[in-house]
Design a protein around this motif. Structure first.
Motif, PDB file in Angstrom:
ATOM      1  N   ARG A   1       0.833  -1.206   0.000  1.00 48.08           N
ATOM      2  CA  ARG A   1       0.000   0.000   0.000  1.00 48.08           C
ATOM      3  C   ARG A   1       0.868   1.257   0.000  1.00 48.08           C
ATOM      4  O   ARG A   1       0.614   2.205  -0.732  1.00 48.08           O
ATOM      5  CB  ARG A   1      -0.918  -0.049   1.220  1.00 48.08           C
ATOM      6  CG  ARG A   1      -2.065   0.894   1.166  1.00 48.08           C
ATOM      7  CD  ARG A   1      -3.084   0.678   2.276  1.00 48.08           C
ATOM      8  NE  ARG A   1      -2.535   0.357   3.577  1.00 48.08           N
ATOM      9  CZ  ARG A   1      -2.682  -0.831   4.176  1.00 48.08           C
ATOM     10  NH1 ARG A   1      -3.345  -1.796   3.599  1.00 48.08           N
ATOM     11  NH2 ARG A   1      -2.163  -1.054   5.364  1.00 48.08           N
TER      12      ARG A   1
ATOM     13  N   ARG B   1       1.862   5.274  -2.746  1.00 46.62           N
ATOM     14  CA  ARG B   1       1.581   6.630  -2.276  1.00 46.62           C
ATOM     15  C   ARG B   1       2.637   7.605  -2.756  1.00 46.62           C
ATOM     16  O   ARG B   1       3.773   7.204  -2.956  1.00 46.62           O
ATOM     17  CB  ARG B   1       1.498   6.628  -0.748  1.00 46.62           C
ATOM     18  CG  ARG B   1       0.283   5.889  -0.295  1.00 46.62           C
ATOM     19  CD  ARG B   1       0.131   5.969   1.193  1.00 46.62           C
ATOM     20  NE  ARG B   1      -1.073   5.221   1.545  1.00 46.62           N
ATOM     21  CZ  ARG B   1      -1.381   4.834   2.746  1.00 46.62           C
ATOM     22  NH1 ARG B   1      -0.607   5.157   3.737  1.00 46.62           N
ATOM     23  NH2 ARG B   1      -2.462   4.164   2.980  1.00 46.62           N
TER      24      ARG B   1
ATOM     25  N   TRP C   1       0.577   8.842  -5.036  1.00 45.25           N
ATOM     26  CA  TRP C   1      -0.185   8.921  -6.284  1.00 45.25           C
ATOM     27  C   TRP C   1      -1.422   8.044  -6.294  1.00 45.25           C
ATOM     28  O   TRP C   1      -2.361   8.305  -7.034  1.00 45.25           O
ATOM     29  CB  TRP C   1       0.711   8.569  -7.475  1.00 45.25           C
ATOM     30  CG  TRP C   1       1.935   9.404  -7.466  1.00 45.25           C
ATOM     31  CD1 TRP C   1       3.220   8.974  -7.287  1.00 45.25           C
ATOM     32  CD2 TRP C   1       2.016  10.825  -7.591  1.00 45.25           C
ATOM     33  NE1 TRP C   1       4.082  10.034  -7.297  1.00 45.25           N
ATOM     34  CE2 TRP C   1       3.362  11.188  -7.491  1.00 45.25           C
ATOM     35  CE3 TRP C   1       1.071  11.824  -7.777  1.00 45.25           C
ATOM     36  CZ2 TRP C   1       3.792  12.499  -7.560  1.00 45.25           C
ATOM     37  CZ3 TRP C   1       1.493  13.144  -7.860  1.00 45.25           C
ATOM     38  CH2 TRP C   1       2.841  13.454  -7.758  1.00 45.25           C
ATOM     39  N   LEU C   2      -1.408   6.996  -5.502  1.00 45.74           N
ATOM     40  CA  LEU C   2      -2.521   6.064  -5.519  1.00 45.74           C
ATOM     41  C   LEU C   2      -2.755   5.556  -4.111  1.00 45.74           C
ATOM     42  O   LEU C   2      -1.818   5.101  -3.449  1.00 45.74           O
ATOM     43  CB  LEU C   2      -2.171   4.889  -6.449  1.00 45.74           C
ATOM     44  CG  LEU C   2      -3.234   3.864  -6.733  1.00 45.74           C
ATOM     45  CD1 LEU C   2      -4.331   4.474  -7.601  1.00 45.74           C
ATOM     46  CD2 LEU C   2      -2.623   2.681  -7.453  1.00 45.74           C
ATOM     47  N   HIS C   3      -3.979   5.653  -3.663  1.00 46.46           N
ATOM     48  CA  HIS C   3      -4.337   5.099  -2.357  1.00 46.46           C
ATOM     49  C   HIS C   3      -5.059   3.782  -2.608  1.00 46.46           C
ATOM     50  O   HIS C   3      -6.156   3.754  -3.145  1.00 46.46           O
ATOM     51  CB  HIS C   3      -5.228   6.064  -1.574  1.00 46.46           C
ATOM     52  CG  HIS C   3      -5.622   5.512  -0.243  1.00 46.46           C
ATOM     53  ND1 HIS C   3      -4.756   5.474   0.823  1.00 46.46           N
ATOM     54  CD2 HIS C   3      -6.760   4.926   0.175  1.00 46.46           C
ATOM     55  CE1 HIS C   3      -5.360   4.911   1.854  1.00 46.46           C
ATOM     56  NE2 HIS C   3      -6.579   4.570   1.479  1.00 46.46           N
TER      57      HIS C   3
ATOM     58  N   SER D   1      -6.457   0.235  -0.940  1.00 47.78           N
ATOM     59  CA  SER D   1      -6.800  -0.455   0.300  1.00 47.78           C
ATOM     60  C   SER D   1      -7.431  -1.796  -0.036  1.00 47.78           C
ATOM     61  O   SER D   1      -8.189  -1.919  -0.992  1.00 47.78           O
ATOM     62  CB  SER D   1      -7.758   0.389   1.149  1.00 47.78           C
ATOM     63  OG  SER D   1      -8.957   0.623   0.441  1.00 47.78           O
TER      64      SER D   1
ATOM     65  N   ARG E   1      -9.812  -1.229  -3.130  1.00 43.99           N
ATOM     66  CA  ARG E   1     -10.341   0.047  -3.600  1.00 43.99           C
ATOM     67  C   ARG E   1      -9.184   0.960  -3.935  1.00 43.99           C
ATOM     68  O   ARG E   1      -8.178   0.985  -3.239  1.00 43.99           O
ATOM     69  CB  ARG E   1     -11.195   0.720  -2.527  1.00 43.99           C
ATOM     70  CG  ARG E   1     -12.475   0.016  -2.270  1.00 43.99           C
ATOM     71  CD  ARG E   1     -13.563   1.002  -1.859  1.00 43.99           C
ATOM     72  NE  ARG E   1     -14.846   0.363  -1.759  1.00 43.99           N
ATOM     73  CZ  ARG E   1     -15.624   0.051  -2.794  1.00 43.99           C
ATOM     74  NH1 ARG E   1     -15.244   0.329  -3.988  1.00 43.99           N
ATOM     75  NH2 ARG E   1     -16.777  -0.541  -2.617  1.00 43.99           N
ATOM     76  N   ILE E   2      -9.380   1.694  -5.006  1.00 48.07           N
ATOM     77  CA  ILE E   2      -8.449   2.763  -5.355  1.00 48.07           C
ATOM     78  C   ILE E   2      -9.130   4.050  -4.920  1.00 48.07           C
ATOM     79  O   ILE E   2     -10.232   4.352  -5.382  1.00 48.07           O
ATOM     80  CB  ILE E   2      -8.137   2.778  -6.859  1.00 48.07           C
ATOM     81  CG1 ILE E   2      -7.439   1.475  -7.246  1.00 48.07           C
ATOM     82  CG2 ILE E   2      -7.302   3.985  -7.224  1.00 48.07           C
ATOM     83  CD1 ILE E   2      -7.192   1.320  -8.719  1.00 48.07           C
ATOM     84  N   GLY E   3      -8.474   4.753  -4.015  1.00 42.74           N
ATOM     85  CA  GLY E   3      -9.127   5.917  -3.421  1.00 42.74           C
ATOM     86  C   GLY E   3     -10.296   5.444  -2.575  1.00 42.74           C
ATOM     87  O   GLY E   3     -10.290   4.354  -2.016  1.00 42.74           O
ATOM     88  N   MET E   4     -11.323   6.244  -2.532  1.00 44.00           N
ATOM     89  CA  MET E   4     -12.494   5.891  -1.743  1.00 44.00           C
ATOM     90  C   MET E   4     -13.593   5.287  -2.610  1.00 44.00           C
ATOM     91  O   MET E   4     -14.569   4.775  -2.089  1.00 44.00           O
ATOM     92  CB  MET E   4     -13.040   7.134  -1.033  1.00 44.00           C
ATOM     93  CG  MET E   4     -12.034   7.769  -0.087  1.00 44.00           C
ATOM     94  SD  MET E   4     -11.484   6.656   1.195  1.00 44.00           S
ATOM     95  CE  MET E   4     -12.871   6.730   2.286  1.00 44.00           C
TER      96      MET E   4
END
Length: 172
Positions: A29, A33, A35-37, A39, A62-65
């Motif tokens: 993870r 970062r 650039w990409l979150h 989870s 998930r990418i972002g929320m």
């Protein structure tokens, strides 16, 4: 258009240390970062899959929320390689990612080999963005372990020709 990307780094560490670095969900993870979150809903399940347990294993990330990113770990030889694919994600209509730990006489080479095709945007631009993201990932991992500076985040991006009748893909 389908592309094949390879990005590699030579680590001055044992194969076990490189495997641990590249299969730890928290470190994975962190490598993307800022650039990409990314989870993963089940980090324990991912860790188990990356040790070769219960394959194939499908997980949700998930990418972002917002953007769902399904991950299916299809193959794992602990300490050597694992393969994941992402069927049905909203960005790519084809995504297969092989992670390899290759032992050399004086170092350990880690390689990401990704075959993908995009559903969004100009294909060559998207391919270059994917390449930049993986180069960034390798440079972030190089902060955690000593590397050969001349062989850190070495990338090769190729456009693939049509898939042949025998299932092989040709490079352009």
């Amino acid at each position: 258009m389908r592309f094949h990307l390879r990005v590699s780094t030579r680590f001055f560490a044992s194969p076990e240390e490189v495997w641990a670095l590249k299969t730890d969900p928290d470190r994975l993870r962190d490598e993307f970062r800022p650039w990409l979150h990314l989870s993963v809903s089940d980090p324990t399940g991912l860790a188990d899959a990356l040790q070769g347990g219960g394959l194939p294993r499908t997980l949700q990330a998930r990418i972002g929320m917002v953007l769902p990113w399904p991950i299916e770990v299809t193959e794992c030889v602990r300490g050597e390689h694992f393969t994941d694919r992402s069927p049905g994600n909203v960005i790519f209509d084809h995504w297969v990612h092989r992670h390899e730990v290759q032992v050399a006489s004086d170092a350990v080479r880690y390689m990401d080999a990704v075959t993908f095709s995009s559903q969004w945007g100009p294909p060559h631009l998207v391919a270059r963005m994917v390449e930049r993201l993986f180069v960034h990932r390798h440079r972030r991992a190089a902060r955690d372990m000593q590397t050969d500076q001349k062989a850190t985040a070495v990338s090769m991006l190729r456009e693939l020709l049509d898939v042949q009748s025998d299932g092989t893909e040709g490079f352009m």
